[in-house]
Design a protein around this motif. Structure first.
Motif, mmCIF file in Angstrom:
data_model
loop_
_atom_site.group_PDB
_atom_site.id
_atom_site.type_symbol
_atom_site.label_atom_id
_atom_site.label_comp_id
_atom_site.label_asym_id
_atom_site.label_seq_id
_atom_site.Cartn_x
_atom_site.Cartn_y
_atom_site.Cartn_z
ATOM 1 N N ASP A 1 0.785 -1.216 0.000
ATOM 2 C CA ASP A 1 0.000 0.000 0.000
ATOM 3 C C ASP A 1 0.834 1.293 0.000
ATOM 4 N N PHE A 2 2.032 1.254 -0.615
ATOM 5 C CA PHE A 2 2.824 2.490 -0.700
ATOM 6 C C PHE A 2 2.298 3.346 -1.862
ATOM 7 N N PRO A 3 2.084 4.652 -1.632
ATOM 8 C CA PRO A 3 1.541 5.513 -2.703
ATOM 9 C C PRO A 3 2.357 5.467 -3.997
ATOM 10 N N ILE A 4 3.694 5.354 -3.872
ATOM 11 C CA ILE A 4 4.539 5.357 -5.074
ATOM 12 C C ILE A 4 4.201 4.180 -5.997
ATOM 13 N N LEU A 5 3.760 3.068 -5.406
ATOM 14 C CA LEU A 5 3.409 1.899 -6.226
ATOM 15 C C LEU A 5 2.163 2.188 -7.064
ATOM 16 N N TYR A 6 1.211 2.905 -6.473
ATOM 17 C CA TYR A 6 0.007 3.286 -7.218
ATOM 18 C C TYR A 6 0.369 4.250 -8.354
ATOM 19 N N THR A 7 1.256 5.197 -8.024
ATOM 20 C CA THR A 7 1.682 6.170 -9.044
ATOM 21 C C THR A 7 2.328 5.440 -10.224
ATOM 22 N N TYR A 8 3.203 4.472 -9.890
ATOM 23 C CA TYR A 8 3.908 3.727 -10.936
ATOM 24 C C TYR A 8 2.898 2.962 -11.800
ATOM 25 N N ARG A 9 1.953 2.295 -11.139
ATOM 26 C CA ARG A 9 0.962 1.511 -11.871
ATOM 27 C C ARG A 9 0.126 2.409 -12.788
ATOM 28 N N GLU A 10 -0.233 3.567 -12.260
ATOM 29 C CA GLU A 10 -1.034 4.521 -13.027
ATOM 30 C C GLU A 10 -0.279 4.955 -14.288
ATOM 31 N N LYS A 11 1.008 5.244 -14.108
ATOM 32 C CA LYS A 11 1.822 5.694 -15.245
ATOM 33 C C LYS A 11 1.999 4.572 -16.277
ATOM 34 N N ILE A 12 2.097 3.339 -15.804
ATOM 35 C CA ILE A 12 2.195 2.207 -16.739
ATOM 36 C C ILE A 12 0.891 2.072 -17.523
ATOM 37 N N ARG A 13 -0.227 2.181 -16.803
ATOM 38 C CA ARG A 13 -1.532 2.066 -17.464
ATOM 39 C C ARG A 13 -1.730 3.158 -18.506
ATOM 40 N N ASN A 14 -1.231 4.344 -18.208
ATOM 41 C CA ASN A 14 -1.350 5.459 -19.164
ATOM 42 C C ASN A 14 -0.285 5.404 -20.253
ATOM 43 N N LYS A 15 0.520 4.341 -20.228
ATOM 44 C CA LYS A 15 1.600 4.161 -21.196
ATOM 45 C C LYS A 15 2.608 5.315 -21.192
ATOM 46 N N GLU A 16 2.751 5.938 -20.039
ATOM 47 C CA GLU A 16 3.773 6.985 -19.914
ATOM 48 C C GLU A 16 5.121 6.347 -19.585
ATOM 49 N N VAL A 17 5.083 5.181 -18.950
ATOM 50 C CA VAL A 17 6.305 4.436 -18.634
ATOM 51 C C VAL A 17 6.055 2.969 -18.980
ATOM 52 N N TYR A 18 7.111 2.147 -18.876
ATOM 53 C CA TYR A 18 6.977 0.749 -19.297
ATOM 54 C C TYR A 18 6.708 -0.217 -18.137
ATOM 55 N N GLY A 19 7.408 0.006 -17.035
ATOM 56 C CA GLY A 19 7.300 -0.918 -15.908
ATOM 57 C C GLY A 19 8.475 -1.879 -15.876
ATOM 58 N N HIS A 20 9.107 -2.011 -14.708
ATOM 59 C CA HIS A 20 10.248 -2.919 -14.581
ATOM 60 C C HIS A 20 10.356 -3.415 -13.135
ATOM 61 N N PRO A 21 10.585 -4.739 -12.960
ATOM 62 C CA PRO A 21 10.619 -5.287 -11.604
ATOM 63 C C PRO A 21 11.718 -4.699 -10.713
ATOM 64 N N ALA A 22 12.862 -4.308 -11.303
ATOM 65 C CA ALA A 22 13.941 -3.739 -10.484
ATOM 66 C C ALA A 22 13.467 -2.441 -9.825
ATOM 67 N N ILE A 23 12.629 -1.713 -10.551
ATOM 68 C CA ILE A 23 12.134 -0.434 -10.010
ATOM 69 C C ILE A 23 11.064 -0.690 -8.938
ATOM 70 N N VAL A 24 10.170 -1.638 -9.204
ATOM 71 C CA VAL A 24 9.132 -1.968 -8.216
ATOM 72 C C VAL A 24 9.795 -2.455 -6.923
ATOM 73 N N PHE A 25 10.746 -3.382 -7.073
ATOM 74 C CA PHE A 25 11.430 -3.949 -5.910
ATOM 75 C C PHE A 25 12.083 -2.840 -5.084
ATOM 76 N N THR A 26 12.762 -1.926 -5.773
ATOM 77 C CA THR A 26 13.479 -0.861 -5.072
ATOM 78 C C THR A 26 12.500 0.072 -4.350
ATOM 79 N N MET A 27 11.363 0.344 -4.988
ATOM 80 C CA MET A 27 10.354 1.192 -4.341
ATOM 81 C C MET A 27 9.865 0.560 -3.042
#
Lengths: 228, 274
Positions: free
Chosen positions: A113-139
């Motif tokens: 439930d970290f807000p940054i995870l929601y932000t990341y998911r939102e940006k992936i859904r909007n195709k503004e970013v791609y998404g990568h496990p190294a970034i999720v893990f680090t967050m």
């Protein structure tokens, strides 16, 4: 401390459903070419994969994302997301990481439930970013106050441990041999994290041509047990 | 710093369907020969010349290419780029390319040959706009060394970044440092000595076209190992390992000419200079 430790154990468990189970990142090409066929040949491949590719891509990314989170500098994180995605010229490997990033978020958002995870998911859904496990893990690790070096080494460990499991099934090699390799790799992982500390964004994305050719050619294997 | 060993600027515009140089400037150890026209499409072909014969310690080269909307350019070198011993400071070559809408750049330089103790860094930054087509290739090769060793250079580093309408679409960073790597081993050069890279960005590239290129090279050939894969936008990259320059040149030339013929409706050109 105990909770942090338990969380890391759970995230690095090869049973954690990131999808890594289905990806060999080019290893399967070497197996079919008979270039990787036993414990030693697999060890050599794994060493090259860690030290000539993973360290300069996911390793640096994890370290730089961590630093950016400390500064609350989200722009740098989105930039790293784009860099790590397009630096992967083999499309299967690129797609594998995008899928794994997405899956990782899906599993971890209800847990942390970290807000940054929601932000990341939102940006992936909007195709503004791609998404990568190294970034999720680090967050997540940053959110859990895990120190940077522990974060990077844990992520690298999880990647290497997954590949060992995949080698056990794919080559195949014995379970004990797999654990022996993983144990022997502790030095390589510690060395990799030390090296990452000395690297900068200028070193980002250095890659190894042989690994890439194998990752590209995986697309064309006739019979495959892995998706990359 | 604004002192360059060689500096080259070339701006091409499209005037009534013909691509013509709008601005040409070169200074120092970079020269452009008079353009050739291989067909009646109006596309000029320029050859870059290095009158010094090779790159030496601390040399710095800079190239700026600007293709305006619908402009076309075929750019190559007159001979291989030879990098000699660089004991103190790396040789750096920096190229900035901007490509307007529907422009076409085919940039296919001769190989880079790195001799003993050579340290060479090359950065290519390419900014493209919609509809632009890029065919780029490079070949990195070891130079002859007196003791016969295959990897006597210190460092070859090539970084390519390509942006489409401001968005990063390719980042490619190869660095070969034989003294600190198991250079011939698995994952790196795998027993080969030469590595070639090609990047094609072109709206007309389809999955089917790539499959055909791939199939052309599907036979089990010990002479080389190659991979081809699609980018995040229409186009693909190729990586090839081999024992000699010619093998890589033949593959790249086949791909280049097939694209010219089938996707760009241009005549096949022969760039053989020897």
């Amino acid at each position: 401390m105990d909770r942090q430790f338990l969380n890391l154990m759970q995230l690095c468990d090869s049973n954690f459903p990131t999808g890594a189970f289905s990806h060999s990142f080019g290893l399967e090409t070497y197996i079919q070419d008979d270039a990787v066929f036993d414990k030693n040949s697999f060890s050599s491949w794994l060493e090259a994969y860690l030290e000539e590719q993973l360290l300069y891509t996911e390793g640096i990314t994890s370290s730089l994302v961590y630093e950016a989170l400390k500064r609350d500098d989200l722009e740098t994180i989105w930039e790293l997301d784009s860099l790590i995605t397009v630096q992967s010229l083999p499309s299967e490997t690129r797609d594998a990481n995008m899928k794994m990033g997405d899956r990782f978020l899906k599993t971890t958002i209800p847990l942390y439930d970290f807000p940054i995870l929601y932000t990341y998911r939102e940006k992936i859904r909007n195709k503004e970013v791609y998404g990568h496990p190294a970034i999720v893990f680090t967050m997540i690790a940053y959110g859990l106050n895990v120190p940077k070096e522990t974060t990077v080494i844990s992520f690298l460990y999880a990647s290497i441990s997954n590949l060992v499991q995949n080698a056990v099934r794919g080559i195949p090699i014995g379970q004990s041999d797999g654990q022996q390799i993983l144990h022997d790799f502790q030095n390589h992982l510690i060395g990799a994290v030390r090296k990452i500390e000395e690297l900068s964004i200028d070193d980002f994305g250095i890659t190894a041509p042989g690994l890439e050719v194998a990752q590209m050619n995986h697309e064309h294997l006739n019979i495959r047990i892995f998706m990359s | 710093m604004n002192t360059w060993t060689g500096n080259l600027q070339l701006k091409i515009e499209n005037k009534k369907g013909k691509s013509i140089p709008k601005d040409i400037y070169f200074q120092g150890a970079f020269k452009l020969m008079r353009p050739k026209y291989f067909d009646d499409s109006g596309q000029p072909c320029y050859f870059i010349l290095n009158p010094g014969g090779g790159y030496l310690d601390g040399d710095r080269y800079r190239m700026d290419l600007n293709l305006e909307e619908k402009a076309e350019l075929l750019l190559t070198t007159q001979a291989a780029t030879k990098v000699y011993k660089t004991p103190n400071q790396s040789v750096i070559q920096e190229t900035n390319i901007s490509m307007g809408k529907d422009s076409t750049l085919e940039y296919v330089p001769d190989p880079i040959i790195a001799y003993r103790s050579a340290d060479y860094i090359q950065h290519n930054n390419i900014h493209m706009e919609s509809g632009a087509t890029l065919i780029y290739s490079d070949i990195l090769t070891p130079g002859w060394s007196p003791d016969g060793s295959l990897f006597s250079y210190d460092n070859i580093q090539v970084k390519n970044q390509i942006f489409m309408n401001g968005r990063r679409v390719v980042f490619d960073h190869l660095r070969l440092k034989p003294n600190s790597q198991d250079i011939g081993g698995i994952g790196l050069m795998e027993g080969f000595t030469h590595v070639g890279s090609m990047i094609v960005i072109c709206d007309q590239v389809s999955k089917e076209f790539m499959e055909r290129i791939k199939e052309h090279y599907s036979e089990d050939d010990q002479k080389y190992k190659m991979g081809i894969s699609s980018l995040v936008i229409p186009g693909f990259s190729v990586r090839i390992l081999s024992h000699d320059t010619q093998t890589i040149e033949e593959v790249f030339n086949y791909i280049h000419q097939t694209i010219r013929k089938e996707l760009l409706q241009k005549d096949v050109v022969f760039l053989r200079k020897y």
